[in-house]
Design a protein around this motif. Sequence first.
Motif, PDB file in Angstrom:
ATOM      1  N   ALA A  83       0.848  -1.193   0.000  1.00 37.02           N
ATOM      2  CA  ALA A  83       0.000   0.000   0.000  1.00 37.02           C
ATOM      3  C   ALA A  83       0.881   1.239   0.000  1.00 37.02           C
ATOM      4  O   ALA A  83       2.085   1.170   0.238  1.00 37.02           O
ATOM      5  N   ILE A  84       0.271   2.376  -0.271  1.00 42.07           N
ATOM      6  CA  ILE A  84       0.999   3.637  -0.285  1.00 42.07           C
ATOM      7  C   ILE A  84       1.032   4.214   1.126  1.00 42.07           C
ATOM      8  O   ILE A  84      -0.003   4.632   1.646  1.00 42.07           O
ATOM      9  N   GLY A  85       2.185   4.211   1.748  1.00 42.16           N
ATOM     10  CA  GLY A  85       2.410   4.927   2.997  1.00 42.16           C
ATOM     11  C   GLY A  85       1.553   4.505   4.175  1.00 42.16           C
ATOM     12  O   GLY A  85       0.569   3.772   4.045  1.00 42.16           O
ATOM     13  N   GLY A  86       1.974   4.929   5.354  1.00 44.70           N
ATOM     14  CA  GLY A  86       1.158   4.807   6.545  1.00 44.70           C
ATOM     15  C   GLY A  86       1.223   3.507   7.302  1.00 44.70           C
ATOM     16  O   GLY A  86       0.519   3.341   8.294  1.00 44.70           O
ATOM     17  N   THR A  87       2.067   2.557   6.884  1.00 39.76           N
ATOM     18  CA  THR A  87       2.089   1.267   7.574  1.00 39.76           C
ATOM     19  C   THR A  87       3.152   1.199   8.665  1.00 39.76           C
ATOM     20  O   THR A  87       3.153   0.257   9.454  1.00 39.76           O
ATOM     21  N   LEU A 143       4.348  -5.040   5.591  1.00 37.65           N
ATOM     22  CA  LEU A 143       3.601  -4.424   6.677  1.00 37.65           C
ATOM     23  C   LEU A 143       2.231  -4.026   6.163  1.00 37.65           C
ATOM     24  O   LEU A 143       2.098  -3.519   5.039  1.00 37.65           O
ATOM     25  N   THR A 144       1.208  -4.256   6.968  1.00 39.57           N
ATOM     26  CA  THR A 144      -0.141  -3.791   6.638  1.00 39.57           C
ATOM     27  C   THR A 144      -0.788  -3.251   7.899  1.00 39.57           C
ATOM     28  O   THR A 144      -0.612  -3.808   8.979  1.00 39.57           O
ATOM     29  N   GLU A 145      -1.488  -2.148   7.774  1.00 38.12           N
ATOM     30  CA  GLU A 145      -2.034  -1.459   8.939  1.00 38.12           C
ATOM     31  C   GLU A 145      -3.297  -2.147   9.449  1.00 38.12           C
ATOM     32  O   GLU A 145      -4.156  -2.570   8.661  1.00 38.12           O
ATOM     33  N   TYR A 146      -3.417  -2.244  10.759  1.00 43.04           N
ATOM     34  CA  TYR A 146      -4.541  -2.932  11.398  1.00 43.04           C
ATOM     35  C   TYR A 146      -5.891  -2.368  10.944  1.00 43.04           C
ATOM     36  O   TYR A 146      -6.825  -3.116  10.653  1.00 43.04           O
ATOM     37  N   GLU A 147      -6.009  -1.053  10.890  1.00 39.28           N
ATOM     38  CA  GLU A 147      -7.292  -0.450  10.540  1.00 39.28           C
ATOM     39  C   GLU A 147      -7.475  -0.286   9.038  1.00 39.28           C
ATOM     40  O   GLU A 147      -8.573   0.061   8.586  1.00 39.28           O
ATOM     41  N   THR A 165       0.402  -3.859  11.657  1.00 40.12           N
ATOM     42  CA  THR A 165       0.966  -2.791  12.470  1.00 40.12           C
ATOM     43  C   THR A 165      -0.114  -1.869  13.043  1.00 40.12           C
ATOM     44  O   THR A 165      -1.267  -1.870  12.610  1.00 40.12           O
ATOM     45  N   LYS A 166       0.289  -1.075  14.040  1.00 42.49           N
ATOM     46  CA  LYS A 166      -0.569  -0.071  14.670  1.00 42.49           C
ATOM     47  C   LYS A 166      -1.859  -0.696  15.209  1.00 42.49           C
ATOM     48  O   LYS A 166      -2.952  -0.130  15.058  1.00 42.49           O
ATOM     49  N   GLY A 216       2.519  15.899   9.465  1.00 40.26           N
ATOM     50  CA  GLY A 216       2.576  15.679   8.022  1.00 40.26           C
ATOM     51  C   GLY A 216       2.931  14.228   7.790  1.00 40.26           C
ATOM     52  O   GLY A 216       3.962  13.911   7.200  1.00 40.26           O
ATOM     53  N   ILE A 217       2.084  13.341   8.317  1.00 41.38           N
ATOM     54  CA  ILE A 217       2.289  11.904   8.188  1.00 41.38           C
ATOM     55  C   ILE A 217       1.004  11.282   7.643  1.00 41.38           C
ATOM     56  O   ILE A 217      -0.063  11.905   7.659  1.00 41.38           O
ATOM     57  N   ALA A 218       1.098  10.033   7.185  1.00 44.38           N
ATOM     58  CA  ALA A 218      -0.044   9.399   6.538  1.00 44.38           C
ATOM     59  C   ALA A 218      -1.166   9.071   7.512  1.00 44.38           C
ATOM     60  O   ALA A 218      -2.338   9.189   7.182  1.00 44.38           O
ATOM     61  N   ARG A 219      -0.823   8.631   8.729  1.00 42.90           N
ATOM     62  CA  ARG A 219      -1.836   8.177   9.673  1.00 42.90           C
ATOM     63  C   ARG A 219      -1.584   8.773  11.068  1.00 42.90           C
ATOM     64  O   ARG A 219      -0.962   8.150  11.917  1.00 42.90           O
ATOM     65  N   PRO A 220      -2.080   9.985  11.320  1.00 44.79           N
ATOM     66  CA  PRO A 220      -1.829  10.624  12.625  1.00 44.79           C
ATOM     67  C   PRO A 220      -2.780  10.176  13.733  1.00 44.79           C
ATOM     68  O   PRO A 220      -2.600  10.560  14.890  1.00 44.79           O
ATOM     69  N   LYS A 221      -3.801   9.397  13.418  1.00 45.17           N
ATOM     70  CA  LYS A 221      -4.847   9.054  14.395  1.00 45.17           C
ATOM     71  C   LYS A 221      -4.303   8.442  15.687  1.00 45.17           C
ATOM     72  O   LYS A 221      -4.701   8.876  16.780  1.00 45.17           O
TER      73      LYS A 221
END
Length: 362
Positions: A50-54, A161-165, A195-196, A254-259
């Motif tokens: 995926a694009i960014g944020g992982t 890597l793949t993000e949990y949400e 991740t996350k 200025g990041i992909a996933r600030p939550k």
Amino acid sequence: MSAPIKIRHILIPVGWLFGNVARVRRWLYQKGWIKSYKPNIPVICVGNIAIGGTGKTPHAGYILNLLFPNFKVAMLSRGYGRKSKGYVLANTTAEDKLSAELIGDEPLLLHQRFPNMPLAVDGDRHEGVLKLQAYAPDTEVVVMDDAYQHLSFTPTFRMVLTEYENPYFKDYPMPAGRLREFPSAVGVADAVLVTKVSAPKSEVNVDWWRQQLKLRSDQPLFFTYYSYGAPEPVTQAAKQFALNADTEVIVMTGIARPKPMLEHLRQQFQVQRHYNFPDHFKYSAMEITYIKDYCDKNPGRRVIFTTEKDWMRLRSEDLKKKVSLLPIFIIPIQVEFLFENDRSTFNKIIESHVRRKKNENQ
């Protein structure tokens, strides 16, 4: 970011075409019809589809921390967002010349953490590894980020890597979604990390995740999350503040996933405003002035929080003077494993791979 749902349905055929082009390209490399360079030392790739944020940079940092005490490690990155071209070696660049514009915010962050480790950026991974080895001939292992689609180079160990949400099985190929390839591309991964993770481990069904991710029985799966360190003042103005539960916080990212970071800060402080910029955003004097004006509306009570990666970009020469006037704190993050024993299992897999490949190449 994925396209809105209505637009996404229109773009799905284009994404299907994009995904199939990527699939054919990978197949041609796997069949050997297009040559791929194989390194003569262990190379660990921290990538995603995926694009960014992982979370590639924190996980690359974790691996560097793991290997650095016992192996001669080097780091190679693409240096996303930099203005320079070609190969740049951080170690031979004067410290006052190093910047996010020269080598990228993430490599700059890792270089600061490991200043004695050879670290370079190069879009050509083959050339980058060769030049790193020429600079440091005793290099025993290279850690490489964001190279899973760089098929002209074959790392000896590939993790996805793949993000949990936002797992890849819920996404679509670009432009309908954020995927660079179909999920089937994960078939060549040596390990997969979710991740996350934001849920307690009692709610994470590993078997369900393995099924959804379509992993083979021999592909190890790990779940990680971030733990946050104590806030660190990075400007003189911030060092004058004593943080407490009533501190009014302005968040600038200025990041992909600030939550996850936002949720963490809201548990401790009074978050007043979040300035949410795109990933790798290049800050200008205009943004800094605007945020300073808001901060000054309640002087002595408002502070600014940002990420370690954002701080690399905020330290640029043209912003240094303005930024120094702001009370800025950063929040260090650290990768943690969700399940007991997973840390030791993961560490053993990585260290055993490096030792085995070293022995094979001797």
